[in-house]
Write a protein that holds these residues in place. Structure first.
Motif, PDB file in Angstrom:
ATOM      1  N   MET A  69      39.266  -8.189  26.671  1.00  0.00           N
ATOM      2  CA  MET A  69      39.744  -9.379  25.969  1.00  0.00           C
ATOM      3  C   MET A  69      40.578 -10.263  26.894  1.00  0.00           C
ATOM      4  SD  MET A  69      40.798  -7.860  22.257  1.00  0.00           S
ATOM      5  CE  MET A  69      41.120  -9.486  21.619  1.00  0.00           C
ATOM      6  N   LEU A  70      40.434 -11.566  26.721  1.00  0.00           N
ATOM      7  CA  LEU A  70      41.279 -12.522  27.423  1.00  0.00           C
ATOM      8  C   LEU A  70      42.617 -12.573  26.697  1.00  0.00           C
ATOM      9  CD1 LEU A  70      41.582 -14.765  29.568  1.00  0.00           C
ATOM     10  CD2 LEU A  70      40.690 -16.350  27.867  1.00  0.00           C
ATOM     11  N   ARG A  71      43.707 -12.445  27.456  1.00  0.00           N
ATOM     12  CA  ARG A  71      45.039 -12.452  26.859  1.00  0.00           C
ATOM     13  C   ARG A  71      45.895 -13.530  27.505  1.00  0.00           C
ATOM     14  NH1 ARG A  71      43.479  -7.329  26.275  1.00  0.00           N
ATOM     15  NH2 ARG A  71      44.037  -6.304  24.355  1.00  0.00           N
ATOM     16  N   GLN A  72      46.761 -14.125  26.693  1.00  0.00           N
ATOM     17  CA  GLN A  72      47.697 -15.112  27.206  1.00  0.00           C
ATOM     18  C   GLN A  72      49.043 -14.889  26.534  1.00  0.00           C
ATOM     19  OE1 GLN A  72      46.859 -19.294  26.432  1.00  0.00           O
ATOM     20  NE2 GLN A  72      47.855 -19.812  28.357  1.00  0.00           N
ATOM     21  N   ASP A  73      50.076 -14.810  27.359  1.00  0.00           N
ATOM     22  CA  ASP A  73      51.433 -14.678  26.845  1.00  0.00           C
ATOM     23  C   ASP A  73      51.993 -16.094  26.711  1.00  0.00           C
ATOM     24  OD1 ASP A  73      54.069 -14.207  26.243  1.00  0.00           O
ATOM     25  OD2 ASP A  73      54.380 -12.715  27.826  1.00  0.00           O
ATOM     26  N   VAL A  74      51.829 -16.701  25.543  1.00  0.00           N
ATOM     27  CA  VAL A  74      52.218 -18.096  25.338  1.00  0.00           C
ATOM     28  C   VAL A  74      53.724 -18.307  25.468  1.00  0.00           C
ATOM     29  CG1 VAL A  74      50.192 -18.694  23.965  1.00  0.00           C
ATOM     30  CG2 VAL A  74      52.227 -17.838  22.825  1.00  0.00           C
ATOM     31  N   ARG A  75      54.499 -17.243  25.395  1.00  0.00           N
ATOM     32  CA  ARG A  75      55.953 -17.373  25.569  1.00  0.00           C
ATOM     33  C   ARG A  75      56.308 -17.844  26.975  1.00  0.00           C
ATOM     34  NH1 ARG A  75      56.951 -11.382  23.738  1.00  0.00           N
ATOM     35  NH2 ARG A  75      55.217 -11.332  25.179  1.00  0.00           N
ATOM     36  N   LEU A  76      55.407 -17.623  27.912  1.00  0.00           N
ATOM     37  CA  LEU A  76      55.662 -18.018  29.301  1.00  0.00           C
ATOM     38  C   LEU A  76      55.266 -19.463  29.604  1.00  0.00           C
ATOM     39  CD1 LEU A  76      54.353 -14.805  31.103  1.00  0.00           C
ATOM     40  CD2 LEU A  76      56.741 -15.505  30.823  1.00  0.00           C
ATOM     41  N   LEU A  77      54.521 -20.101  28.691  1.00  0.00           N
ATOM     42  CA  LEU A  77      53.928 -21.408  28.988  1.00  0.00           C
ATOM     43  C   LEU A  77      54.939 -22.525  29.241  1.00  0.00           C
ATOM     44  CD1 LEU A  77      50.782 -21.532  26.707  1.00  0.00           C
ATOM     45  CD2 LEU A  77      50.905 -21.229  29.177  1.00  0.00           C
ATOM     46  N   ASP A  78      56.074 -22.517  28.594  1.00  0.00           N
ATOM     47  CA  ASP A  78      57.058 -23.574  28.852  1.00  0.00           C
ATOM     48  C   ASP A  78      57.500 -23.593  30.311  1.00  0.00           C
ATOM     49  OD1 ASP A  78      57.130 -24.895  26.449  1.00  0.00           O
ATOM     50  OD2 ASP A  78      58.779 -23.707  25.645  1.00  0.00           O
ATOM     51  N   ASN A  79      57.407 -22.444  30.988  1.00  0.00           N
ATOM     52  CA  ASN A  79      57.782 -22.378  32.403  1.00  0.00           C
ATOM     53  C   ASN A  79      56.876 -23.230  33.280  1.00  0.00           C
ATOM     54  OD1 ASN A  79      59.951 -20.428  32.167  1.00  0.00           O
ATOM     55  ND2 ASN A  79      58.358 -18.969  31.658  1.00  0.00           N
ATOM     56  N   ILE A  80      55.614 -23.392  32.891  1.00  0.00           N
ATOM     57  CA  ILE A  80      54.683 -24.141  33.734  1.00  0.00           C
ATOM     58  C   ILE A  80      55.088 -25.607  33.833  1.00  0.00           C
ATOM     59  CG2 ILE A  80      52.927 -24.694  31.987  1.00  0.00           C
ATOM     60  CD1 ILE A  80      52.256 -23.621  35.618  1.00  0.00           C
ATOM     61  N   VAL A  81      55.711 -26.137  32.794  1.00  0.00           N
ATOM     62  CA  VAL A  81      56.156 -27.533  32.828  1.00  0.00           C
ATOM     63  C   VAL A  81      57.236 -27.701  33.891  1.00  0.00           C
ATOM     64  CG1 VAL A  81      57.261 -29.387  31.532  1.00  0.00           C
ATOM     65  CG2 VAL A  81      55.522 -27.971  30.434  1.00  0.00           C
ATOM     66  N   SER A  82      58.254 -26.857  33.863  1.00  0.00           N
ATOM     67  CA  SER A  82      59.328 -26.991  34.847  1.00  0.00           C
ATOM     68  C   SER A  82      58.832 -26.692  36.257  1.00  0.00           C
ATOM     69  CB  SER A  82      60.529 -26.112  34.489  1.00  0.00           C
ATOM     70  OG  SER A  82      60.167 -24.759  34.452  1.00  0.00           O
ATOM     71  N   VAL A  83      57.957 -25.721  36.407  1.00  0.00           N
ATOM     72  CA  VAL A  83      57.388 -25.406  37.713  1.00  0.00           C
ATOM     73  C   VAL A  83      56.597 -26.611  38.249  1.00  0.00           C
ATOM     74  CG1 VAL A  83      55.552 -24.010  38.774  1.00  0.00           C
ATOM     75  CG2 VAL A  83      57.353 -22.897  37.464  1.00  0.00           C
ATOM     76  N   GLY A  84      55.800 -27.234  37.387  1.00  0.00           N
ATOM     77  CA  GLY A  84      55.003 -28.397  37.798  1.00  0.00           C
ATOM     78  C   GLY A  84      55.863 -29.594  38.153  1.00  0.00           C
ATOM     79  N   VAL A  85      56.856 -29.897  37.330  1.00  0.00           N
ATOM     80  CA  VAL A  85      57.746 -31.031  37.600  1.00  0.00           C
ATOM     81  C   VAL A  85      58.567 -30.761  38.854  1.00  0.00           C
ATOM     82  CG1 VAL A  85      59.728 -32.339  36.741  1.00  0.00           C
ATOM     83  CG2 VAL A  85      57.790 -31.863  35.225  1.00  0.00           C
ATOM     84  N   ASN A  86      59.045 -29.542  39.031  1.00  0.00           N
ATOM     85  CA  ASN A  86      59.819 -29.215  40.227  1.00  0.00           C
ATOM     86  C   ASN A  86      58.983 -29.363  41.496  1.00  0.00           C
ATOM     87  OD1 ASN A  86      62.207 -28.771  38.853  1.00  0.00           O
ATOM     88  ND2 ASN A  86      61.823 -26.591  38.595  1.00  0.00           N
ATOM     89  N   GLY A  87      57.701 -29.019  41.419  1.00  0.00           N
ATOM     90  CA  GLY A  87      56.808 -29.228  42.562  1.00  0.00           C
ATOM     91  C   GLY A  87      56.654 -30.708  42.878  1.00  0.00           C
ATOM     92  N   PHE A  88      56.532 -31.526  41.836  1.00  0.00           N
ATOM     93  CA  PHE A  88      56.452 -32.977  41.986  1.00  0.00           C
ATOM     94  C   PHE A  88      57.713 -33.501  42.684  1.00  0.00           C
ATOM     95  CE2 PHE A  88      57.095 -37.276  40.196  1.00  0.00           C
ATOM     96  CZ  PHE A  88      55.869 -37.871  40.493  1.00  0.00           C
ATOM     97  N   LEU A  89      58.876 -33.043  42.237  1.00  0.00           N
ATOM     98  CA  LEU A  89      60.143 -33.468  42.829  1.00  0.00           C
ATOM     99  C   LEU A  89      60.273 -32.993  44.279  1.00  0.00           C
ATOM    100  CD1 LEU A  89      62.516 -32.823  39.783  1.00  0.00           C
ATOM    101  CD2 LEU A  89      61.504 -35.008  40.515  1.00  0.00           C
ATOM    102  N   LYS A  90      59.751 -31.819  44.557  1.00  0.00           N
ATOM    103  CA  LYS A  90      59.754 -31.288  45.926  1.00  0.00           C
ATOM    104  C   LYS A  90      58.916 -32.189  46.841  1.00  0.00           C
ATOM    105  CE  LYS A  90      58.595 -26.955  48.325  1.00  0.00           C
ATOM    106  NZ  LYS A  90      58.119 -25.577  48.111  1.00  0.00           N
ATOM    107  N   LEU A  91      57.777 -32.669  46.344  1.00  0.00           N
ATOM    108  CA  LEU A  91      56.921 -33.557  47.134  1.00  0.00           C
ATOM    109  C   LEU A  91      57.583 -34.921  47.348  1.00  0.00           C
ATOM    110  CD1 LEU A  91      53.498 -32.586  45.571  1.00  0.00           C
ATOM    111  CD2 LEU A  91      54.257 -32.117  47.914  1.00  0.00           C
ATOM    112  N   ILE A  92      58.362 -35.373  46.377  1.00  0.00           N
ATOM    113  CA  ILE A  92      59.124 -36.617  46.542  1.00  0.00           C
ATOM    114  C   ILE A  92      60.177 -36.419  47.637  1.00  0.00           C
ATOM    115  CG2 ILE A  92      60.825 -38.148  45.472  1.00  0.00           C
ATOM    116  CD1 ILE A  92      59.275 -37.781  42.821  1.00  0.00           C
ATOM    117  N   SER A  93      60.915 -35.313  47.573  1.00  0.00           N
ATOM    118  CA  SER A  93      61.951 -35.018  48.569  1.00  0.00           C
ATOM    119  C   SER A  93      61.372 -34.912  49.977  1.00  0.00           C
ATOM    120  CB  SER A  93      62.683 -33.714  48.234  1.00  0.00           C
ATOM    121  OG  SER A  93      63.426 -33.863  47.059  1.00  0.00           O
ATOM    122  N   ALA A  94      60.167 -34.391  50.083  1.00  0.00           N
ATOM    123  CA  ALA A  94      59.512 -34.234  51.390  1.00  0.00           C
ATOM    124  C   ALA A  94      58.915 -35.549  51.896  1.00  0.00           C
ATOM    125  CB  ALA A  94      58.423 -33.173  51.289  1.00  0.00           C
TER     126      ALA A  94
END
Length: 189
Positions: A69-94
């Motif tokens: 079965m395919l499983r997803q722990d949806v409790r972790l999904l909010d983390n992807i937003v901050s990880v993605g935005v932080n990567g964007f900010l890292k690219l701006i800083s660079a």
């Protein structure tokens, strides 16, 4: 939350005449697999941490144990937003991204729920690309997973008048193992 889709792009070393071509300026990816538990998995039974579908005598027993079965722990999904935005900010800083120079943003998000969170975090950081520059086909195509950017780029090119030199920023956060990829394209007509 997941639709079916397939897409591809043709990569060539020179622009194609009489059509819109996109030059890849750069592609960058940041993995955070070391910082988060696996969000999506297949091949492991629900109650087993080590035993996978390959450890069962046959597919039938693996399926009965829930190891296919395919499983997803949806409790972790909010983390992807901050990880993605932080990567964007890292690219701006660079210096890789200059917000004022971005003409279009194509960002994969699996649900409308995440769009607002992304915008909120970018606004708080003072790094928001105006909303009218963002494009998504989520509402027409659904979440087409790893094919989403290819499908989105194809539809975007076919439905928008693009000026030569326009900058397109693509962002794809991937929640299975928390990897975020970014790509900067320049339109060549």
């Amino acid at each position: 939350m997941l639709s079916d889709g397939a897409g591809a792009l043709l990569l060539e070393n020179i622009p194609r005449p009489n059509t819109t071509s996109l030059k890849i300026e750069w592609i960058k990816s940041f993995s955070h697999a070391d910082a988060y538990s696996t969000c999506m998995s297949i091949g492991k039974s629900k109650d087993e941490q080590i035993k996978t579908w390959q450890d069962y005598p046959n597919y039938s027993e693996a399926e009965s144990a829930g190891a296919l079965m395919l499983r997803q722990d949806v409790r972790l999904l909010d983390n992807i937003v901050s990880v993605g935005v932080n990567g964007f900010l890292k690219l701006i800083s660079a210096g890789d991204i200059k917000v004022a120079e971005i003409d279009h943003v194509l960002c994969h998000f699996s649900s409308h729920y995440f769009k607002g969170k992304i915008f909120e975090m970018l606004e708080q950081a003072g790094a928001m690309v105006p909303e009218q520059k963002w494009y998504t086909n989520l509402y027409e195509r659904g979440n087409t997973g790893c094919a989403s950017l290819f499908i989105m780029l194809d539809e975007f090119i076919k439905t928008h008048q693009l000026n030569s030199g326009a900058k397109i920023l693509c962002m794809v956060p991937e929640s299975g193992r928390f990897n975020c990829a970014y790509m900067l394209l320049t339109v060549e007509n």
